[in-house]
Design a protein around this motif. Sequence first.
Motif, PDB file in Angstrom:
ATOM      1  N   GLY A  35       8.226   6.084 -99.398  1.00 26.36           N
ATOM      2  CA  GLY A  35       9.345   6.304-100.295  1.00 26.36           C
ATOM      3  C   GLY A  35      10.394   7.201 -99.687  1.00 26.36           C
ATOM      4  N   TRP A  36      11.341   7.585-100.544  1.00 23.93           N
ATOM      5  CA  TRP A  36      12.446   8.424-100.123  1.00 23.93           C
ATOM      6  C   TRP A  36      12.657   9.553-101.134  1.00 23.93           C
ATOM      7  CZ3 TRP A  36      14.973   7.459 -95.536  1.00 23.93           C
ATOM      8  CH2 TRP A  36      14.729   6.220 -94.942  1.00 23.93           C
ATOM      9  N   TYR A  37      12.881  10.736-100.592  1.00 27.21           N
ATOM     10  CA  TYR A  37      13.368  11.865-101.361  1.00 27.21           C
ATOM     11  C   TYR A  37      14.783  12.152-100.875  1.00 27.21           C
ATOM     12  CZ  TYR A  37       8.908  13.362-103.433  1.00 27.21           C
ATOM     13  OH  TYR A  37       7.766  13.447-104.175  1.00 27.21           O
ATOM     14  N   ARG A  38      15.514  12.913-101.672  1.00 20.29           N
ATOM     15  CA  ARG A  38      16.815  13.368-101.212  1.00 20.29           C
ATOM     16  C   ARG A  38      17.045  14.803-101.665  1.00 20.29           C
ATOM     17  NH1 ARG A  38      20.962   9.727-104.966  1.00 20.29           N
ATOM     18  NH2 ARG A  38      20.594  10.820-106.961  1.00 20.29           N
ATOM     19  N   GLN A  39      17.869  15.495-100.906  1.00 18.33           N
ATOM     20  CA  GLN A  39      18.201  16.869-101.262  1.00 18.33           C
ATOM     21  C   GLN A  39      19.684  17.099-101.017  1.00 18.33           C
ATOM     22  OE1 GLN A  39      15.848  19.914 -99.339  1.00 18.33           O
ATOM     23  NE2 GLN A  39      16.270  21.346-101.008  1.00 18.33           N
ATOM     24  N   ALA A  40      20.385  17.406-102.088  1.00 12.76           N
ATOM     25  CA  ALA A  40      21.802  17.734-101.995  1.00 12.76           C
ATOM     26  C   ALA A  40      21.956  19.240-101.814  1.00 12.76           C
ATOM     27  CB  ALA A  40      22.519  17.275-103.260  1.00 12.76           C
ATOM     28  N   PRO A  41      23.066  19.706-101.271  1.00 13.39           N
ATOM     29  CA  PRO A  41      23.280  21.139-101.068  1.00 13.39           C
ATOM     30  C   PRO A  41      23.131  21.922-102.366  1.00 13.39           C
ATOM     31  CG  PRO A  41      24.942  19.878 -99.920  1.00 13.39           C
ATOM     32  CD  PRO A  41      24.185  18.900-100.751  1.00 13.39           C
ATOM     33  N   GLY A  42      22.311  22.954-102.333  1.00 10.89           N
ATOM     34  CA  GLY A  42      22.122  23.805-103.495  1.00 10.89           C
ATOM     35  C   GLY A  42      21.233  23.231-104.571  1.00 10.89           C
ATOM     36  N   LYS A  43      20.628  22.078-104.302  1.00 12.23           N
ATOM     37  CA  LYS A  43      19.770  21.448-105.302  1.00 12.23           C
ATOM     38  C   LYS A  43      18.365  21.262-104.762  1.00 12.23           C
ATOM     39  CE  LYS A  43      23.394  18.943-107.767  1.00 12.23           C
ATOM     40  NZ  LYS A  43      23.813  17.613-108.313  1.00 12.23           N
ATOM     41  N   GLN A  44      17.441  21.049-105.690  1.00 15.67           N
ATOM     42  CA  GLN A  44      16.066  20.808-105.290  1.00 15.67           C
ATOM     43  C   GLN A  44      15.900  19.392-104.754  1.00 15.67           C
ATOM     44  OE1 GLN A  44      13.635  21.730-108.742  1.00 15.67           O
ATOM     45  NE2 GLN A  44      13.245  23.782-107.962  1.00 15.67           N
ATOM     46  N   ARG A  45      14.894  19.224-103.916  1.00 14.77           N
ATOM     47  CA  ARG A  45      14.590  17.893-103.409  1.00 14.77           C
ATOM     48  C   ARG A  45      14.081  17.042-104.560  1.00 14.77           C
ATOM     49  NH1 ARG A  45      11.359  17.522 -97.800  1.00 14.77           N
ATOM     50  NH2 ARG A  45      13.121  18.883 -97.281  1.00 14.77           N
ATOM     51  N   GLU A  46      14.567  15.817-104.647  1.00 19.49           N
ATOM     52  CA  GLU A  46      14.145  14.942-105.728  1.00 19.49           C
ATOM     53  C   GLU A  46      13.692  13.593-105.180  1.00 19.49           C
ATOM     54  OE1 GLU A  46      17.318  13.979-108.438  1.00 19.49           O
ATOM     55  OE2 GLU A  46      18.627  13.198-106.876  1.00 19.49           O
ATOM     56  N   LEU A  47      12.706  13.039-105.864  1.00 24.49           N
ATOM     57  CA  LEU A  47      12.208  11.729-105.495  1.00 24.49           C
ATOM     58  C   LEU A  47      13.231  10.677-105.887  1.00 24.49           C
ATOM     59  CD1 LEU A  47       9.815   9.945-104.565  1.00 24.49           C
ATOM     60  CD2 LEU A  47       9.052   9.934-106.948  1.00 24.49           C
ATOM     61  N   VAL A  48      13.465   9.714-105.000  1.00 24.02           N
ATOM     62  CA  VAL A  48      14.405   8.646-105.297  1.00 24.02           C
ATOM     63  C   VAL A  48      13.620   7.406-105.696  1.00 24.02           C
ATOM     64  CG1 VAL A  48      16.428   7.366-104.480  1.00 24.02           C
ATOM     65  CG2 VAL A  48      16.098   9.739-103.778  1.00 24.02           C
ATOM     66  N   PRO A  49      13.042   6.624-104.742  1.00 21.92           N
ATOM     67  CA  PRO A  49      12.143   5.553-105.092  1.00 21.92           C
ATOM     68  C   PRO A  49      10.875   5.632-104.230  1.00 21.92           C
ATOM     69  CG  PRO A  49      13.717   4.725-103.518  1.00 21.92           C
ATOM     70  CD  PRO A  49      13.777   6.244-103.551  1.00 21.92           C
ATOM     71  N   THR A  50       9.810   5.019-104.695  1.00 20.10           N
ATOM     72  CA  THR A  50       8.600   4.854-103.901  1.00 20.10           C
ATOM     73  C   THR A  50       8.111   3.425-104.038  1.00 20.10           C
ATOM     74  OG1 THR A  50       7.121   5.508-105.700  1.00 20.10           O
ATOM     75  CG2 THR A  50       7.850   7.256-104.192  1.00 20.10           C
TER      76      THR A  50
END
Length: 121
Positions: A35-50
């Motif tokens: 799957g993929w996670y993403r992390q934007a500046p100043g934000k927590q890492r979040e799961l995208v899809p698996t």
Amino acid sequence: QVQLGESGGGLVQAGGSLKLSCTASGKVASVNKMGWYRQAPGKQRELVPTITGGGTTTYQEVVKGRFTISRANGKNTVHLQMNSLKPEDTAVYYCITVVRNYRTLVLDEHWGQGTQVTVSS
């Protein structure tokens, strides 16, 4: 040792598309999930899809209908097709895989280095 190779990030205008790819290499008993996670500046890492070995997919609500995850190449390669991109999709995208260790048969988690996706307004 499992390694993940990611590709496909870049800069795109809002409404555009990008496709990310990730290939897991190394000796494993099986690949349980990718799957993929993403992390934007100043934000927590979040799961995208698996996607599981059986093909079951899970998506975050914010990307449903716009992102599609798929597996190929004997199930050790995962793709993320991202359409109708929005500026809020800007983040570093990390590939993740959960594999069964061929020696211990324990599930191990592995992360890629991350690839930058930038969506301009």
